[in-house]
Write a protein that holds these residues in place. Structure first.
Motif, PDB file in Angstrom:
ATOM      1  N   TYR A  57      -7.219  -5.664  14.206  1.00  0.00           N
ATOM      2  CA  TYR A  57      -7.198  -6.759  13.236  1.00  0.00           C
ATOM      3  C   TYR A  57      -6.244  -6.449  12.084  1.00  0.00           C
ATOM      4  O   TYR A  57      -5.627  -7.347  11.511  1.00  0.00           O
ATOM      5  N   PHE A  58      -6.095  -5.163  11.757  1.00  0.00           N
ATOM      6  CA  PHE A  58      -5.227  -4.757  10.647  1.00  0.00           C
ATOM      7  C   PHE A  58      -3.866  -4.275  11.126  1.00  0.00           C
ATOM      8  O   PHE A  58      -2.831  -4.698  10.620  1.00  0.00           O
ATOM      9  N   ILE A  59      -3.854  -3.406  12.125  1.00  0.00           N
ATOM     10  CA  ILE A  59      -2.656  -2.618  12.396  1.00  0.00           C
ATOM     11  C   ILE A  59      -1.509  -3.451  12.946  1.00  0.00           C
ATOM     12  O   ILE A  59      -0.338  -3.135  12.741  1.00  0.00           O
ATOM     13  N   SER A  79      -1.561  -5.163   7.716  1.00  0.00           N
ATOM     14  CA  SER A  79      -1.192  -3.768   7.959  1.00  0.00           C
ATOM     15  C   SER A  79      -0.864  -3.042   6.657  1.00  0.00           C
ATOM     16  O   SER A  79      -1.006  -1.817   6.561  1.00  0.00           O
ATOM     17  N   ALA A  80      -0.452  -3.809   5.645  1.00  0.00           N
ATOM     18  CA  ALA A  80      -0.153  -3.193   4.351  1.00  0.00           C
ATOM     19  C   ALA A  80      -1.410  -2.651   3.680  1.00  0.00           C
ATOM     20  O   ALA A  80      -1.327  -1.843   2.748  1.00  0.00           O
ATOM     21  N   LEU A  81      -2.585  -3.090   4.154  1.00  0.00           N
ATOM     22  CA  LEU A  81      -3.849  -2.596   3.603  1.00  0.00           C
ATOM     23  C   LEU A  81      -4.201  -1.217   4.158  1.00  0.00           C
ATOM     24  O   LEU A  81      -5.206  -0.634   3.751  1.00  0.00           O
ATOM     25  N   ASP A 107       5.875   2.568  10.759  1.00  0.00           N
ATOM     26  CA  ASP A 107       5.694   1.164  10.391  1.00  0.00           C
ATOM     27  C   ASP A 107       6.548   0.827   9.171  1.00  0.00           C
ATOM     28  O   ASP A 107       6.592   1.567   8.191  1.00  0.00           O
ATOM     29  N   ALA A 108       7.238  -0.318   9.234  1.00  0.00           N
ATOM     30  CA  ALA A 108       8.144  -0.707   8.158  1.00  0.00           C
ATOM     31  C   ALA A 108       7.439  -0.813   6.812  1.00  0.00           C
ATOM     32  O   ALA A 108       8.029  -0.534   5.765  1.00  0.00           O
ATOM     33  N   CYS A 109       6.146  -1.191   6.819  1.00  0.00           N
ATOM     34  CA  CYS A 109       5.435  -1.358   5.551  1.00  0.00           C
ATOM     35  C   CYS A 109       5.128  -0.022   4.878  1.00  0.00           C
ATOM     36  O   CYS A 109       4.694   0.008   3.727  1.00  0.00           O
TER      37      CYS A 109
END
Length: 811
Positions: free
Chosen positions: A575-577, A583-585, A723-725
């Motif tokens: 749900y996040f990744i 994903s920023a969380l 990850d870019a974030c």
């Protein structure tokens, strides 16, 4: 021919499509590109394909969309009326954003007739099965210049609307194929009937109704209750500007479709992922009583009686000889004519599908039922009345002035329309006296049987409780009453539903003490659910670790099987990744804690628990996150218990999730602790990169995420995988590289090269530990890939055109 004969005929005509796909696959095309016969367009999640096919024994070629990895069923056809006689078809998009299909003579035989202007148009096939034209300068669902969902064929997919919207004049409806071999428009359509302000869904054979649902009651169509799928929410929008019906899915991973076949039957299918076969959930019309006007005028159809047709109370057959031959089309007429000068009243008929609204009716949406009765009595031509809006006790008056057509009795809950039929006083008196006699007989029979029945139930309940108690003790797990679960889940409300998997739906529940729990309910349609239930109960009940989801109890009552878990407020890792915003969380520190927690939980399963457990289905969706983002491994339905000296096991039934399964398991059915290590390595690389292994692609190669990570590692560009974030945040590069290296060690092709979980935990947690260089990962072969979806993360290295090799497939 009768309804059931038609059903048998339609069920036996299973279509067969021949798909010839050579070596090129695309995700989208722009104005300088085209798709020829033999090339395909593939959605980013590998769910749907677009290309040319020949149905059954038909040699003509059609442009269509079908399922990629499921049995290939065409869900949309472009040139239904204009087949191509050879393999010369070419699909292009013009500079003015119009899709055009040409034949060998380069003559256009089909086009999208697009009228909107676009600066940089392109065509993309979405994972919903929707083919869309968009402008690169405006990438949102509101800016679709054209979409195939606006022009359905014979199949309705989730998110596809039936009806009309305010921003266009299009009426969206299904049209059957002419035959199993001919996708040209057939005789039947499935559409919304406005029904004079009380909309309903109908199947038409030409212009004649063959089936109708009954009116929308504010919650569902009156005959649809038993068919609502818990994975989807039915939504009906009806106002002065809109009139459309749509199923909005809770879970996009499930494959489901609604198809209007060539015999005029509407059939709902769902894909069984284990067997990769389509399961028929229901068919409409579902029985004799669903066939339109089955019992003629003023008749009522009761499916549980024989014969199914009766005249309404106070009516008698028009042609008695025909009714004796079970031909009910002539209908019924009144025994006693109405006379406004005499005393008259109404007979209540409960739980029915209201008669169809033809030309003789009256509707007032604000009048109460009592006012409706008075209004009907004042009008000598009024023959019946009903509440037009039963949603939450809503008001509304509906009156009929002619014959009552297409009434059927319902026996299930939720279909609670009642109709009040006007009868002469003598008829009402006769019915009242007859009911009195019937009630007396029933009372005598029931009273004589009730004593025996109560005694039998007491004995049966005592035996059942002993069995349940003994089973709970064997499992070392608390048993929870079914009534407690019903209350806690608000009677399994859709609002409480968290999702649905192979086992069945999962609900959030609140116990009376305030504790939040998650309830996994075994689906009655699930073939593997009972085995998974037993597996989870016998394994998880004996496991205790902070990184394993806790099984709190279970519920067993009659056919009900439920598992009760601790509630995880932050859902699952996927749900996040894999979401661009969420994903920023998960900054690097939290990600590191997550895969350290997963590693410790897996180490416990392999080495430190009372049982040695092989999970076999480790993936991001099976990693749940608590309120503090601590990971917990869940879903032990596929897990297996190993003996202390057992190295591996072998199975002919390979079950799991593509992208996470090890090579030796996929190819040979061999699984071991090293199979879980492989899955963990995939997880680790996905968490670092924020990208899925399956479906990943790159502009310079067609390897999956594992192959991409291996290439970057050998080019000393490992940090480019991150990850870019995360790239603008404070991240310790040596720790990231160590994690990538450990991930590559875990996904090595040969199982004996992979480290045990004890070494994995040590290498991840100790900066000074010596880590060997990884060897080539499993599945290090170039494969097809596709561009990402409009809503997915924007990864600059993705490409539009990639290659795949496929084979002849039947429908």
């Amino acid at each position: 021919m009768g309804t059931f004969a038609f059903f048998i005929l339609s069920h036996s005509l299973i279509s067969s499509l021949t798909y010839i796909k050579f070596c090129f696959a695309f995700n989208k095309i722009t104005s300088n590109q085209s798709i020829s016969d033999g090339q395909i367009l593939v959605s980013s999640g590998q769910r749907f394909e677009l290309g040319f096919f020949s149905p059954g024994n038909n040699k003509n070629r059609y442009l269509g969309i079908w399922y990629k990895n499921a049995p290939h069923i065409a869900v949309w056809v472009a040139n239904r009326n204009s087949p191509i006689t050879d393999s010369s078809g070419v699909l292009t998009i013009t500079n003015n954003a119009t899709l055009v299909l040409h034949n060998r003579m380069k003559s256009p035989i089909w086009s999208s007739n697009t009228s909107r202007v676009a600066e940089s148009p392109f065509v993309q096939l979405l994972d919903t099965g929707n083919l869309v034209i968009m402008d690169k300068t405006r990438r949102s669902t509101e800016s679709y210049i054209w979409q195939s969902f606006d022009f359905p064929s014979d199949t309705r997919l989730p998110d596809m609307k039936i009806g009309k919207e305010s921003d266009d004049d299009l009426e969206r409806y299904l049209v059957s194929w002419k035959s199993a071999d001919d996708p040209s428009p057939g005789a039947f359509t499935y559409r919304i009937d406005d029904n004079h302000g009380l909309p309903q869904l109908v199947i038409l054979g030409g212009s004649a109704k063959t089936y109708r649902t009954g009116p929308w009651n504010g919650i569902q169509f009156s005959s649809f209750t038993r068919f609502i799928n818990l994975a989807y929410s039915p939504v009906f929008v009806y106002n002065k500007d809109n009139s459309y019906y749509v199923y909005e899915p809770y879970n996009y991973t499930a494959f489901t479709r609604l198809t209007l076949n060539q015999s005029g039957f509407l059939q709902r299918y769902r894909l069984n992922e284990r067997s990769n076969e389509w399961s028929l959930l229901y068919t409409l019309p579902k029985d004799q009583c669903d066939s339109y006007r089955q019992c003629g005028a003023n008749g009522i159809c009761r499916i549980q009686k024989a014969p199914v047709c009766e005249c309404l109370n106070g009516f008698t057959p028009k042609l008695q000889e025909d009714w004796q031959m079970q031909d009910w089309s002539s209908g019924c007429m009144r025994r006693t004519a109405l006379d406004c000068q005499s005393e008259e009243g109404f007979l209540k008929v409960e739980k029915v599908k209201l008669p169809d609204l033809l030309d003789q009716f009256w509707l007032n949406k604000s009048m109460s039922l009592r006012e409706c009765k008075a209004e009907c009595l004042k009008n000598c031509s009024c023959v019946a009345y009903a509440n037009s809006n039963i949603s939450e006790g809503g008001s509304g008056c509906l009156m009929w002035f002619g014959d009552l057509i297409d009434i059927r009795e319902f026996t299930g809950e939720g279909n609670d329309y009642d109709i009040y039929i006007r009868l002469a006083a003598s008829e009402l008196e006769s019915i009242h006296n007859s009911n009195k006699k019937n009630k007396l007989v029933i009372i005598l029979v029931v009273s004589s049987l009730s004593g025996l029945l109560i005694m039998g139930m007491v004995l049966w309940c005592g035996i059942w409780k002993k069995r349940i108690k003994r089973k709970g003790e064997d499992w070392e797990l608390p048993l929870v009453d079914f009534s407690t679960i019903v209350t806690a889940t608000n009677n399994f409300s859709l609002a409480n539903m968290l999702g649905e998997g192979g086992f069945g739906p999962v609900y959030k529940a609140n116990l009376s003490n305030g504790q939040e729990i998650a309830v996994k309910r075994l689906s009655r349609n699930s073939r593997q659910g009972l085995e998974e239930f037993k597996n989870e109960v016998t394994l998880i009940a004996k496991l205790q670790h902070r990184n394993l989801v806790r099984l709190l109890g279970c519920c067993i009552q009659k056919e009900e099987r439920m598992l009760i878990y601790e509630y995880m407020s932050n859902k699952s890792l996927d749900y996040f990744i894999f979401d661009q915003d969420r994903s920023a969380l998960l900054p690097w520190g939290k990600r590191f804690n997550i895969f350290m927690g997963i590693a410790r939980g897996l180490l416990y399963l392999h080495q430190d628990s009372r049982l040695r457990i092989i999970h076999r289905d480790l993936k991001t969706s099976n990693i749940l996150l608590d309120s503090e983002m601590n990971p917990k491994i869940s879903d032990f339905g596929l897990a297996r218990n190993f003996e202390s000296d057992q190295i591996y096991a072998k199975t002919r039934r390979v079950i799991g999730t593509h992208g996470y399964m090890s090579p030796e398991y996929v190819v040979h059915g061999k699984f071991s602790m090293k199979s879980d290590v492989f899955s963990f390595g995939v997880l680790l690389l996905e968490i670092v990169s924020g990208r899925r292994n399956r479906g990943f692609f790159h502009s310079k190669h067609n390897h999956n995420l594992l192959g991409h990570a291996w290439i970057l590692w050998h080019e000393d560009k490992g940090l480019e995988l991150m990850d870019a974030c995360l790239k603008d945040s404070c991240v310790e590069s040596s720790q990231v590289l160590r994690c990538i290296q450990v991930g590559l060690l875990c996904v090595q092709k040969l199982s004996e090269d992979r480290p045990p979980m004890s070494s994995v935990v040590s290498m991840l947690g100790n900066e000074g530990s010596t880590i060997p260089q990884p060897k080539q990962p499993g599945f290090f072969t170039e494969s097809s890939s596709t561009d990402d979806e409009v809503e997915s993360k924007d990864i600059g290295s993705h490409t539009n055109d990639t290659a795949t090799i496929t084979m002849l497939e039947p429908r």
